[in-house]
Design a protein around this motif. Sequence first.
Motif, PDB file in Angstrom:
ATOM      1  N   MET A 247      43.585  47.981  44.363  1.00 48.55           N
ATOM      2  CA  MET A 247      43.786  47.716  42.948  1.00 48.55           C
ATOM      3  C   MET A 247      43.277  46.323  42.590  1.00 48.55           C
ATOM      4  O   MET A 247      43.590  45.350  43.282  1.00 48.55           O
ATOM      5  CB  MET A 247      45.255  47.840  42.545  1.00 48.55           C
ATOM      6  CG  MET A 247      45.512  47.534  41.064  1.00 48.55           C
ATOM      7  SD  MET A 247      47.258  47.651  40.580  1.00 48.55           S
ATOM      8  CE  MET A 247      47.472  49.433  40.611  1.00 48.55           C
ATOM      9  N   ALA A 248      42.484  46.256  41.523  1.00 50.39           N
ATOM     10  CA  ALA A 248      42.045  44.978  40.963  1.00 50.39           C
ATOM     11  C   ALA A 248      42.544  44.895  39.535  1.00 50.39           C
ATOM     12  O   ALA A 248      42.369  45.840  38.747  1.00 50.39           O
ATOM     13  CB  ALA A 248      40.524  44.872  41.008  1.00 50.39           C
ATOM     14  N   GLU A 249      43.187  43.774  39.195  1.00 53.09           N
ATOM     15  CA  GLU A 249      43.791  43.614  37.872  1.00 53.09           C
ATOM     16  C   GLU A 249      43.261  42.345  37.206  1.00 53.09           C
ATOM     17  O   GLU A 249      43.123  41.309  37.860  1.00 53.09           O
ATOM     18  CB  GLU A 249      45.313  43.553  37.995  1.00 53.09           C
ATOM     19  CG  GLU A 249      45.935  44.819  38.581  1.00 53.09           C
ATOM     20  CD  GLU A 249      47.422  44.653  38.855  1.00 53.09           C
ATOM     21  OE1 GLU A 249      48.230  45.046  37.999  1.00 53.09           O
ATOM     22  OE2 GLU A 249      47.749  44.110  39.933  1.00 53.09           O
ATOM     23  N   PHE A 250      43.002  42.452  35.916  1.00 49.42           N
ATOM     24  CA  PHE A 250      42.416  41.352  35.143  1.00 49.42           C
ATOM     25  C   PHE A 250      43.268  41.092  33.907  1.00 49.42           C
ATOM     26  O   PHE A 250      43.639  42.030  33.186  1.00 49.42           O
ATOM     27  CB  PHE A 250      40.991  41.699  34.694  1.00 49.42           C
ATOM     28  CG  PHE A 250      40.088  42.154  35.799  1.00 49.42           C
ATOM     29  CD1 PHE A 250      39.230  41.268  36.428  1.00 49.42           C
ATOM     30  CD2 PHE A 250      40.104  43.480  36.225  1.00 49.42           C
ATOM     31  CE1 PHE A 250      38.398  41.695  37.453  1.00 49.42           C
ATOM     32  CE2 PHE A 250      39.270  43.907  37.248  1.00 49.42           C
ATOM     33  CZ  PHE A 250      38.428  43.019  37.860  1.00 49.42           C
ATOM     34  N   TRP A 251      43.557  39.800  33.658  1.00 52.44           N
ATOM     35  CA  TRP A 251      44.264  39.394  32.447  1.00 52.44           C
ATOM     36  C   TRP A 251      43.372  38.446  31.644  1.00 52.44           C
ATOM     37  O   TRP A 251      42.669  37.613  32.217  1.00 52.44           O
ATOM     38  CB  TRP A 251      45.551  38.643  32.795  1.00 52.44           C
ATOM     39  CG  TRP A 251      46.668  39.471  33.329  1.00 52.44           C
ATOM     40  CD1 TRP A 251      47.766  39.902  32.654  1.00 52.44           C
ATOM     41  CD2 TRP A 251      46.843  39.918  34.694  1.00 52.44           C
ATOM     42  NE1 TRP A 251      48.596  40.604  33.496  1.00 52.44           N
ATOM     43  CE2 TRP A 251      48.057  40.635  34.745  1.00 52.44           C
ATOM     44  CE3 TRP A 251      46.071  39.802  35.849  1.00 52.44           C
ATOM     45  CZ2 TRP A 251      48.541  41.217  35.921  1.00 52.44           C
ATOM     46  CZ3 TRP A 251      46.533  40.387  37.020  1.00 52.44           C
ATOM     47  CH2 TRP A 251      47.750  41.083  37.053  1.00 52.44           C
ATOM     48  N   GLY A 252      43.421  38.563  30.322  1.00 49.91           N
ATOM     49  CA  GLY A 252      42.660  37.656  29.472  1.00 49.91           C
ATOM     50  C   GLY A 252      42.398  38.265  28.112  1.00 49.91           C
ATOM     51  O   GLY A 252      42.715  39.435  27.853  1.00 49.91           O
ATOM     52  N   ASP A 253      41.824  37.464  27.238  1.00 54.37           N
ATOM     53  CA  ASP A 253      41.411  37.942  25.920  1.00 54.37           C
ATOM     54  C   ASP A 253      39.975  38.443  26.052  1.00 54.37           C
ATOM     55  O   ASP A 253      39.025  37.676  25.973  1.00 54.37           O
ATOM     56  CB  ASP A 253      41.503  36.807  24.897  1.00 54.37           C
ATOM     57  CG  ASP A 253      41.230  37.281  23.476  1.00 54.37           C
ATOM     58  OD1 ASP A 253      40.738  38.412  23.310  1.00 54.37           O
ATOM     59  OD2 ASP A 253      41.516  36.505  22.533  1.00 54.37           O
TER      60      ASP A 253
END
Length: 394
Positions: A247-253
Motif C-alpha cells: 500500500m502506498a498512501e499520499f496526503w496533500g492538496d
Amino acid sequence: MAMFWKEMAGGLLLTLSLALLVRGAEGQGNGRDKKQVSGGATIYLGQDRDFWTPLIHTTVNLSDIRSIKSTFQLRTFDPEGAIFYGDTKDGLDWFVLSLKDGIPLMQISKGDVHVSVSGGPKLNDGKWHKLEVSNQGKFVVLEVDGSNGLVVGMQSEQTEEVLTGKLRLALGGILIDKEAMIVQFEPHLDGCVREGNWLNLSVPWDTEAEELWPCHQNVRPGSFFPGTGFAVFNTSVFPIEADRVVMAEFWGDFSKMDGTILSIRAPGQELMFALVANNTTEEVTLTFGEQRISVKDTLKKLAITFQADSLRVLQDEDESKTTSLSVGSESRPGYLNMWREGRLAVGGLLGDGEDDAGSQFLTGCLEKLQVQEKDLDLDLAVKHVSVSSHSCPA
C-alpha cells in the motif's frame, strides 16, 4: 595563549565550531573559483550537493580566537542531519553537532578521548530555537531556549598541549571520512540557521555553490518539489514479502500539484506505473500500461493498493470512491518484480536508463507519503535532487 588553551581543554574545539556557522546568503567571487559568503543572514542547509559535503566552510587561525560563547537559531522539521563540523590538526581532532531523532547529538574526537552524547528537547518541531554553546571549565554546555539541553565533560590523561595552527569549520557536512563517526547518521538536514553570533569573528566562508538557496519565511511539514528534480529509491529497500499486498498512501492538496507524483519501473521493462497530477485538466491520472484511472484533483488523500492481480485506488478514505484495475502477473510478467527489484521515483517520471534520468517533475507539496503504513523519508533515496524533504512553504 598557552594558559588559555589549557583551560579550554576538551571543550574549546566544540565552542570554536559555533563561532563561524553562517553569515548570510550574499556571495562574491574570491578569484579561486569559489563564492564567498558573508555573515548576518539566514541560510538553508538542505541545498543540493553530495550530502556529506559541507554547504560552506572556512579556515581560521587559532590565535585569532578570543570569545568562548556562540549562539544561533535553528528551525527544522527534519529529525536527522548535520548542523556543523570543526577540526584542528587537519582532521585528527574533530567534532560534529547534528540531530538524530530530532535530539541534539554531539560527537567529539580529541587525542585518546572519543565522546558521543545526545540529549535535550526535540528540535524538529518547525519552530525557531535559540541554541547557545559555552565552555564552563572542563564542560561544554549546550543551552536550548535558555535551559540546559546537553552537558559534555572531557578529561584526558595525556599532557595537554598548546594548540596552534588552523581551525577548519564547515556547515551542513563534514571534512573527514564519515566512517570516523562514533554514531552513524544521515547527514542531509532540511532546515535553516539564522542570527548567529560566532565568537565575534568576521571572516568569509567559501562555498562551491553558484548561489545559496533562501529559506522560506514560513514552513509546514511535508516534502516540497519545485519542478526541477525528484527522489529515486530501489524498491528492494521496502520490507515486502513475496506476493504480499503493498500500500502506498499520499496526503496533500492535489489541486495545487502539477507533474508526476510517483512512477515505478521494473528491471528490463517499460514504465510500469505512474501517478500524475495535471493542473490544466484538473485531474489526477493513474496509469498502468494501457489502463488508466482519472480522478478529480480536489481530493486530499489517495491510497493505492498493489495486489497480486489488481490495483485498488481509494479516494479520501471513501469506500464509495474505490476503483480497481486488473493487472494480473500473467498479462504483465514484470508486475511483481517492480516491488522486488525495480526503481521507484517520487516527484518525477523515471527514464529507461540506469542513471535514473527523469522528466515531468512535480511542482507542489506532498504533505505525507507512506509505504506499508510507514513514512517514506526522502533523505534515504539513492538519488535526491532539488527536493525539500521535510518542509514546504506555508
